[in-house]
Design a protein around this motif. Structure first.
Motif, PDB file in Angstrom:
ATOM      1  N   LEU A 146      13.210  -7.025  -7.366  1.00 20.18           N
ATOM      2  CA  LEU A 146      13.412  -8.285  -8.214  1.00 20.18           C
ATOM      3  C   LEU A 146      13.523  -9.294  -7.346  1.00 20.18           C
ATOM      4  O   LEU A 146      14.674  -9.221  -6.627  1.00 20.18           O
ATOM      5  N   PHE A 147      12.868 -10.317  -7.295  1.00 15.08           N
ATOM      6  CA  PHE A 147      12.883 -11.398  -6.381  1.00 15.08           C
ATOM      7  C   PHE A 147      13.444 -12.727  -7.168  1.00 15.08           C
ATOM      8  O   PHE A 147      12.698 -13.129  -7.996  1.00 15.08           O
ATOM      9  N   CYS A 148      14.680 -13.193  -6.840  1.00 14.57           N
ATOM     10  CA  CYS A 148      15.050 -14.390  -7.327  1.00 14.57           C
ATOM     11  C   CYS A 148      15.179 -15.451  -6.216  1.00 14.57           C
ATOM     12  O   CYS A 148      16.220 -15.361  -5.039  1.00 14.57           O
ATOM     13  N   ASP A 149      14.483 -16.581  -6.249  1.00 12.35           N
ATOM     14  CA  ASP A 149      14.423 -17.621  -5.118  1.00 12.35           C
ATOM     15  C   ASP A 149      15.246 -18.737  -5.428  1.00 12.35           C
ATOM     16  O   ASP A 149      15.468 -18.946  -6.588  1.00 12.35           O
ATOM     17  N   ASP A 150      15.997 -19.207  -4.441  1.00 13.49           N
ATOM     18  CA  ASP A 150      16.862 -20.494  -4.475  1.00 13.49           C
ATOM     19  C   ASP A 150      17.707 -20.222  -5.321  1.00 13.49           C
ATOM     20  O   ASP A 150      17.955 -21.015  -6.302  1.00 13.49           O
ATOM     21  N   LEU A 151      18.566 -18.998  -5.424  1.00 12.90           N
ATOM     22  CA  LEU A 151      19.619 -18.993  -6.218  1.00 12.90           C
ATOM     23  C   LEU A 151      20.866 -19.518  -5.998  1.00 12.90           C
ATOM     24  O   LEU A 151      21.459 -19.490  -4.661  1.00 12.90           O
ATOM     25  N   SER A 152      21.518 -20.298  -7.031  1.00 14.30           N
ATOM     26  CA  SER A 152      22.743 -20.971  -6.775  1.00 14.30           C
ATOM     27  C   SER A 152      23.400 -21.437  -8.212  1.00 14.30           C
ATOM     28  O   SER A 152      22.770 -21.178  -9.208  1.00 14.30           O
ATOM     29  N   PHE A 153      24.621 -21.380  -8.245  1.00 17.53           N
ATOM     30  CA  PHE A 153      25.134 -21.790  -9.725  1.00 17.53           C
ATOM     31  C   PHE A 153      26.013 -23.090  -9.567  1.00 17.53           C
ATOM     32  O   PHE A 153      26.743 -23.253  -8.730  1.00 17.53           O
ATOM     33  N   ASP A 154      25.884 -23.840 -10.395  1.00 18.02           N
ATOM     34  CA  ASP A 154      26.664 -25.064 -10.708  1.00 18.02           C
ATOM     35  C   ASP A 154      27.999 -24.823 -11.395  1.00 18.02           C
ATOM     36  O   ASP A 154      28.301 -23.826 -11.961  1.00 18.02           O
ATOM     37  N   GLN A 155      28.919 -25.744 -11.187  1.00 15.77           N
ATOM     38  CA  GLN A 155      30.303 -25.426 -11.638  1.00 15.77           C
ATOM     39  C   GLN A 155      30.238 -25.356 -13.369  1.00 15.77           C
ATOM     40  O   GLN A 155      29.429 -26.009 -14.046  1.00 15.77           O
ATOM     41  N   GLY A 156      30.756 -24.377 -13.737  1.00 17.59           N
ATOM     42  CA  GLY A 156      30.742 -24.181 -15.314  1.00 17.59           C
ATOM     43  C   GLY A 156      29.657 -23.338 -15.534  1.00 17.59           C
ATOM     44  O   GLY A 156      29.404 -23.079 -16.974  1.00 17.59           O
ATOM     45  N   LEU A 214      17.278  -5.955  -5.545  1.00 22.23           N
ATOM     46  CA  LEU A 214      17.507  -7.249  -6.075  1.00 22.23           C
ATOM     47  C   LEU A 214      17.289  -8.089  -4.758  1.00 22.23           C
ATOM     48  O   LEU A 214      18.200  -7.781  -3.884  1.00 22.23           O
ATOM     49  N   TYR A 215      16.300  -8.790  -4.329  1.00 26.79           N
ATOM     50  CA  TYR A 215      16.382  -9.721  -3.094  1.00 26.79           C
ATOM     51  C   TYR A 215      16.489 -11.108  -3.853  1.00 26.79           C
ATOM     52  O   TYR A 215      15.787 -11.537  -4.379  1.00 26.79           O
ATOM     53  N   ALA A 216      17.355 -11.675  -3.141  1.00 31.96           N
ATOM     54  CA  ALA A 216      17.840 -13.165  -3.556  1.00 31.96           C
ATOM     55  C   ALA A 216      17.885 -14.200  -2.419  1.00 31.96           C
ATOM     56  O   ALA A 216      18.461 -13.801  -1.207  1.00 31.96           O
ATOM     57  N   LYS A 247       0.849  -1.459   0.048  1.00 33.91           N
ATOM     58  CA  LYS A 247       0.090   0.130  -0.112  1.00 33.91           C
ATOM     59  C   LYS A 247       0.936   1.264   0.007  1.00 33.91           C
ATOM     60  O   LYS A 247       0.225   2.283  -0.239  1.00 33.91           O
ATOM     61  N   ARG A 248       2.080   1.046   0.256  1.00 34.18           N
ATOM     62  CA  ARG A 248       3.019   2.327   0.332  1.00 34.18           C
ATOM     63  C   ARG A 248       3.818   2.330  -0.969  1.00 34.18           C
ATOM     64  O   ARG A 248       4.784   3.108  -1.122  1.00 34.18           O
ATOM     65  N   GLY A 249       3.415   1.420  -2.117  1.00 32.14           N
ATOM     66  CA  GLY A 249       4.043   1.395  -3.382  1.00 32.14           C
ATOM     67  C   GLY A 249       4.936   0.518  -3.717  1.00 32.14           C
ATOM     68  O   GLY A 249       5.845   0.614  -4.687  1.00 32.14           O
ATOM     69  N   LEU A 250       5.285  -0.472  -2.813  1.00 34.06           N
ATOM     70  CA  LEU A 250       6.261  -1.733  -3.142  1.00 34.06           C
ATOM     71  C   LEU A 250       5.685  -2.583  -3.943  1.00 34.06           C
ATOM     72  O   LEU A 250       4.557  -2.825  -3.948  1.00 34.06           O
ATOM     73  N   ARG A 251       6.363  -3.150  -5.131  1.00 31.14           N
ATOM     74  CA  ARG A 251       5.952  -3.808  -5.883  1.00 31.14           C
ATOM     75  C   ARG A 251       7.108  -4.961  -6.055  1.00 31.14           C
ATOM     76  O   ARG A 251       8.202  -4.646  -5.815  1.00 31.14           O
TER      77      ARG A 251
END
Length: 292
Positions: free
Chosen positions: A144-154, A178-180, A112-116
Protein backbone atom coordinates in the motif's frame (compact mmCIF):
# COMPACT_ATOMS: atom_id res chain seq x y z
CA UNK A 1 -56.23 -1.36 12.97
CA UNK A 2 -54.21 1.18 10.96
CA UNK A 3 -55.30 0.76 7.29
CA UNK A 4 -52.58 3.11 6.03
CA UNK A 5 -49.72 0.86 7.22
CA UNK A 6 -49.70 -1.55 4.21
CA UNK A 7 -49.75 1.32 1.72
CA UNK A 8 -46.92 3.09 3.57
CA UNK A 9 -44.82 -0.07 3.48
CA UNK A 10 -45.51 -0.46 -0.24
CA UNK A 11 -44.47 3.15 -0.86
CA UNK A 12 -41.24 2.66 1.06
CA UNK A 13 -40.58 -0.49 -0.94
CA UNK A 14 -41.03 1.37 -4.24
CA UNK A 15 -38.68 4.14 -3.03
CA UNK A 16 -36.04 1.59 -2.05
CA UNK A 17 -36.32 -0.13 -5.43
CA UNK A 18 -35.97 3.21 -7.23
CA UNK A 19 -32.86 4.09 -5.22
CA UNK A 20 -31.32 0.73 -6.07
CA UNK A 21 -31.94 1.33 -9.78
CA UNK A 22 -30.30 4.77 -9.83
CA UNK A 23 -27.40 3.83 -7.54
CA UNK A 24 -24.12 3.16 -9.36
CA UNK A 25 -23.39 -0.54 -9.77
CA UNK A 26 -20.74 -2.01 -7.47
CA UNK A 27 -17.25 -2.11 -8.98
CA UNK A 28 -15.52 -5.42 -9.41
CA UNK A 29 -12.14 -5.85 -7.78
CA UNK A 30 -9.26 -5.69 -10.29
CA UNK A 31 -7.90 -8.94 -11.64
CA UNK A 32 -4.44 -8.83 -10.13
CA UNK A 33 -3.29 -11.57 -12.45
CA UNK A 34 -3.52 -9.03 -15.30
CA UNK A 35 -3.03 -5.76 -13.40
CA UNK A 36 0.02 -5.13 -11.21
CA UNK A 37 -1.20 -1.82 -9.74
CA UNK A 38 -4.44 -0.25 -8.55
CA UNK A 39 -5.75 2.92 -6.91
CA UNK A 40 -8.26 3.26 -4.10
CA UNK A 41 -11.07 5.46 -5.40
CA UNK A 42 -13.76 7.26 -3.42
CA UNK A 43 -16.75 8.79 -5.23
CA UNK A 44 -19.51 9.80 -2.85
CA UNK A 45 -20.60 6.67 -1.01
CA UNK A 46 -18.89 4.43 -3.55
CA UNK A 47 -15.44 3.12 -2.61
CA UNK A 48 -13.53 0.71 -4.78
CA UNK A 49 -10.20 -0.49 -6.17
CA UNK A 50 -9.52 0.67 -9.73
CA UNK A 51 -6.90 -1.04 -11.88
CA UNK A 52 -4.12 1.16 -13.27
CA UNK A 53 -4.09 0.59 -17.02
CA UNK A 54 -0.78 2.31 -17.80
CA UNK A 55 1.75 1.71 -15.03
CA UNK A 56 4.74 4.05 -14.82
CA UNK A 57 7.75 1.80 -15.40
CA UNK A 58 10.81 2.76 -13.39
CA UNK A 59 14.15 0.95 -13.24
CA UNK A 60 16.07 1.45 -10.00
CA UNK A 61 19.35 1.30 -11.89
CA UNK A 62 18.40 4.56 -13.62
CA UNK A 63 18.50 6.36 -10.27
CA UNK A 64 21.89 7.83 -9.40
CA UNK A 65 23.02 9.11 -5.99
CA UNK A 66 20.66 6.92 -3.94
CA UNK A 67 22.52 3.60 -4.09
CA UNK A 68 22.46 3.04 -0.31
CA UNK A 69 18.72 3.76 -0.11
CA UNK A 70 18.16 1.51 -3.12
CA UNK A 71 19.91 -1.37 -1.36
CA UNK A 72 17.81 -0.95 1.80
CA UNK A 73 14.40 -0.91 0.15
CA UNK A 74 15.38 -3.67 -2.26
CA UNK A 75 16.42 -5.97 0.59
CA UNK A 76 13.18 -5.33 2.47
CA UNK A 77 11.02 -5.83 -0.62
CA UNK A 78 12.85 -9.01 -1.59
CA UNK A 79 12.18 -10.45 1.88
CA UNK A 80 8.52 -9.51 1.62
CA UNK A 81 8.05 -11.08 -1.82
CA UNK A 82 9.77 -14.25 -0.61
CA UNK A 83 7.26 -14.55 2.24
CA UNK A 84 9.85 -13.67 4.90
CA UNK A 85 9.39 -11.08 7.67
CA UNK A 86 9.69 -7.50 6.37
CA UNK A 87 8.94 -4.00 7.64
CA UNK A 88 6.67 -1.14 6.75
CA UNK A 89 8.85 1.56 5.22
CA UNK A 90 8.98 5.33 5.65
CA UNK A 91 11.10 7.16 3.06
CA UNK A 92 11.84 10.72 4.16
CA UNK A 93 14.01 13.64 3.14
CA UNK A 94 14.69 16.16 0.43
CA UNK A 95 12.19 16.62 -2.36
CA UNK A 96 12.91 15.18 -5.77
CA UNK A 97 15.60 12.76 -4.60
CA UNK A 98 13.90 9.56 -5.77
CA UNK A 99 11.72 8.41 -2.85
CA UNK A 100 8.58 7.57 -4.85
CA UNK A 101 10.65 6.50 -7.87
CA UNK A 102 12.32 3.78 -5.79
CA UNK A 103 8.94 2.44 -4.67
CA UNK A 104 7.76 2.29 -8.30
CA UNK A 105 11.04 0.63 -9.24
CA UNK A 106 10.38 -2.16 -6.72
CA UNK A 107 7.09 -2.88 -8.47
CA UNK A 108 8.82 -3.05 -11.85
CA UNK A 109 11.48 -5.37 -10.42
CA UNK A 110 9.27 -7.77 -8.48
CA UNK A 111 5.90 -7.75 -10.29
CA UNK A 112 6.68 -11.06 -12.01
CA UNK A 113 7.39 -12.57 -8.59
CA UNK A 114 3.96 -11.61 -7.27
CA UNK A 115 4.35 -8.04 -6.00
CA UNK A 116 1.40 -5.69 -6.49
CA UNK A 117 1.02 -2.01 -5.57
CA UNK A 118 -2.07 -0.10 -4.42
CA UNK A 119 -1.89 3.69 -4.27
CA UNK A 120 -3.82 5.27 -1.40
CA UNK A 121 -4.22 9.01 -0.87
CA UNK A 122 -3.71 10.47 2.58
CA UNK A 123 -7.36 11.54 2.73
CA UNK A 124 -8.41 7.88 2.53
CA UNK A 125 -6.22 6.41 5.26
CA UNK A 126 -9.31 5.55 7.26
CA UNK A 127 -10.30 3.16 4.47
CA UNK A 128 -7.15 1.05 4.75
CA UNK A 129 -8.83 -1.70 6.83
CA UNK A 130 -11.44 -2.03 4.04
CA UNK A 131 -8.69 -2.24 1.43
CA UNK A 132 -6.85 -4.90 3.40
CA UNK A 133 -10.05 -6.93 3.77
CA UNK A 134 -10.49 -6.93 -0.02
CA UNK A 135 -7.02 -8.30 -0.72
CA UNK A 136 -6.45 -10.47 2.34
CA UNK A 137 -7.20 -13.71 0.46
CA UNK A 138 -5.21 -12.84 -2.67
CA UNK A 139 -2.13 -14.94 -3.48
CA UNK A 140 -0.10 -11.80 -4.28
CA UNK A 141 1.97 -9.58 -1.99
CA UNK A 142 0.68 -6.01 -1.77
CA UNK A 143 2.43 -2.73 -1.01
CA UNK A 144 0.00 0.00 0.00
CA UNK A 145 1.71 3.16 -1.23
CA UNK A 146 0.99 6.59 0.24
CA UNK A 147 3.02 9.33 -1.47
CA UNK A 148 3.92 12.68 0.10
CA UNK A 149 2.47 11.81 3.47
CA UNK A 150 2.28 14.56 6.10
CA UNK A 151 -0.25 15.95 8.51
CA UNK A 152 -1.19 19.50 9.41
CA UNK A 153 -1.77 20.80 12.90
CA UNK A 154 -5.16 19.57 14.11
CA UNK A 155 -5.38 16.85 11.45
CA UNK A 156 -6.62 13.78 13.30
CA UNK A 157 -6.29 11.31 10.41
CA UNK A 158 -2.79 10.40 11.58
CA UNK A 159 -4.42 8.43 14.40
CA UNK A 160 -5.91 6.08 11.80
CA UNK A 161 -2.41 5.52 10.43
CA UNK A 162 -1.09 4.72 13.91
CA UNK A 163 -3.79 2.12 14.40
CA UNK A 164 -3.12 0.56 11.01
CA UNK A 165 0.62 0.28 11.57
CA UNK A 166 0.55 -0.96 15.13
CA UNK A 167 -2.14 -0.69 17.71
CA UNK A 168 -5.31 -2.05 16.18
CA UNK A 169 -7.02 -5.10 17.64
CA UNK A 170 -6.92 -6.65 14.15
CA UNK A 171 -3.84 -8.73 13.37
CA UNK A 172 -1.52 -7.58 10.61
CA UNK A 173 -2.17 -9.24 7.26
CA UNK A 174 0.98 -11.09 6.12
CA UNK A 175 0.55 -10.19 2.44
CA UNK A 176 0.37 -6.40 2.99
CA UNK A 177 2.98 -3.75 3.80
CA UNK A 178 2.77 0.04 3.84
CA UNK A 179 5.37 2.15 2.03
CA UNK A 180 5.06 5.91 2.54
CA UNK A 181 7.12 8.91 1.43
CA UNK A 182 7.33 12.23 3.22
CA UNK A 183 9.44 15.37 3.40
CA UNK A 184 9.07 15.22 7.20
CA UNK A 185 10.82 12.65 9.33
CA UNK A 186 8.13 12.74 12.00
CA UNK A 187 5.21 13.39 9.58
CA UNK A 188 3.64 16.01 11.87
CA UNK A 189 4.61 19.71 12.08
CA UNK A 190 7.14 20.45 14.80
CA UNK A 191 7.28 23.71 16.75
CA UNK A 192 10.05 25.32 18.75
CA UNK A 193 7.87 25.84 21.83
CA UNK A 194 7.39 22.08 22.13
CA UNK A 195 11.03 21.75 23.14
CA UNK A 196 10.15 23.62 26.33
CA UNK A 197 8.25 20.51 27.46
CA UNK A 198 11.50 18.50 27.52
CA UNK A 199 12.77 17.73 31.01
CA UNK A 200 16.12 16.51 32.26
CA UNK A 201 16.06 13.91 35.01
CA UNK A 202 19.63 13.31 36.08
CA UNK A 203 21.47 12.43 32.89
CA UNK A 204 18.30 11.30 31.09
CA UNK A 205 16.24 13.34 28.62
CA UNK A 206 12.45 13.04 28.94
CA UNK A 207 10.58 14.48 25.98
CA UNK A 208 7.23 16.19 26.44
CA UNK A 209 3.94 14.66 25.36
CA UNK A 210 3.76 16.68 22.12
CA UNK A 211 7.14 15.43 20.90
CA UNK A 212 6.46 11.88 22.08
CA UNK A 213 3.19 11.82 20.11
CA UNK A 214 4.95 12.88 16.91
CA UNK A 215 7.90 10.53 17.31
CA UNK A 216 5.62 7.58 18.11
CA UNK A 217 3.93 7.85 14.69
CA UNK A 218 7.07 7.50 12.61
CA UNK A 219 8.46 4.86 15.00
CA UNK A 220 5.66 2.54 13.94
CA UNK A 221 7.42 2.17 10.60
CA UNK A 222 10.00 -0.57 11.05
CA UNK A 223 12.37 0.80 8.42
CA UNK A 224 13.33 4.46 7.96
CA UNK A 225 15.18 5.39 4.78
CA UNK A 226 16.55 8.94 4.61
CA UNK A 227 17.32 10.93 1.46
CA UNK A 228 19.63 13.94 1.28
CA UNK A 229 20.28 16.84 -1.13
CA UNK A 230 22.50 15.89 -4.05
CA UNK A 231 26.09 16.99 -4.25
CA UNK A 232 27.16 18.64 -7.50
CA UNK A 233 28.86 15.41 -8.53
CA UNK A 234 25.73 13.31 -7.86
CA UNK A 235 23.55 15.81 -9.69
CA UNK A 236 25.71 15.77 -12.83
CA UNK A 237 25.87 11.97 -12.70
CA UNK A 238 22.04 11.88 -12.53
CA UNK A 239 21.84 14.25 -15.50
CA UNK A 240 24.09 11.96 -17.52
CA UNK A 241 22.05 8.89 -16.56
CA UNK A 242 18.75 10.46 -17.61
CA UNK A 243 20.17 11.87 -20.83
CA UNK A 244 21.20 8.35 -21.80
CA UNK A 245 17.81 6.88 -20.87
CA UNK A 246 16.10 9.48 -23.06
CA UNK A 247 18.15 8.41 -26.05
CA UNK A 248 20.39 11.47 -26.19
CA UNK A 249 24.18 11.77 -25.94
CA UNK A 250 26.27 13.72 -23.44
CA UNK A 251 28.97 15.72 -25.33
CA UNK A 252 32.46 14.36 -24.78
CA UNK A 253 34.39 17.14 -26.51
CA UNK A 254 36.14 19.30 -23.91
CA UNK A 255 34.49 22.66 -24.54
CA UNK A 256 31.11 21.18 -25.43
CA UNK A 257 31.18 19.02 -22.31
CA UNK A 258 32.00 22.04 -20.15
CA UNK A 259 29.13 23.97 -21.73
CA UNK A 260 26.79 21.01 -21.14
CA UNK A 261 27.69 20.82 -17.44
CA UNK A 262 27.42 24.60 -17.08
CA UNK A 263 23.92 24.53 -18.58
CA UNK A 264 22.92 21.68 -16.27
CA UNK A 265 24.20 23.52 -13.19
CA UNK A 266 22.50 26.77 -14.23
CA UNK A 267 19.26 24.83 -14.66
CA UNK A 268 19.53 23.60 -11.07
CA UNK A 269 20.52 27.06 -9.82
CA UNK A 270 17.38 28.59 -11.34
CA UNK A 271 15.27 26.07 -9.45
CA UNK A 272 17.17 26.37 -6.19
CA UNK A 273 17.68 22.63 -5.96
CA UNK A 274 20.03 19.87 -7.10
CA UNK A 275 18.02 16.67 -7.17
CA UNK A 276 17.19 13.70 -9.34
CA UNK A 277 13.93 15.33 -10.39
CA UNK A 278 15.67 18.51 -11.53
CA UNK A 279 18.26 16.39 -13.35
CA UNK A 280 15.46 14.53 -15.15
CA UNK A 281 13.80 17.80 -16.15
CA UNK A 282 17.05 19.20 -17.58
CA UNK A 283 17.69 15.93 -19.43
CA UNK A 284 14.25 16.13 -21.06
CA UNK A 285 14.91 19.69 -22.14
CA UNK A 286 18.34 18.77 -23.49
CA UNK A 287 17.07 15.69 -25.33
CA UNK A 288 14.17 17.68 -26.77
CA UNK A 289 16.57 20.30 -28.16
CA UNK A 290 18.55 17.68 -30.06
CA UNK A 291 20.63 16.11 -27.33
CA UNK A 292 23.96 16.06 -29.12
Amino acid sequence: MNTTEPSSLALLGRIASALERIAPPPREKPDFKRHVAARWRVSGALKYLEAVQHVHHMDADWLVGVEAQHAQIDRNTKQFVAGKPANNVLLTGSRGTGKSSLVKAMLSRYAKRGLRLIEVEKEHLNDMPDIVDQIADEQYRFVLFCDDLSFDQGDGSYKALKAILDGSIAAATPNVLLYATSNRRHLLPEYFHENEETKYVGEEVHFGESIEEKVSLSERFGLWISFYPFSQEDYLAAVGSWVGQLGATVPVDGKKHEAFERDALNWALQRGSRSGRVAYQFARDFAGRGGK
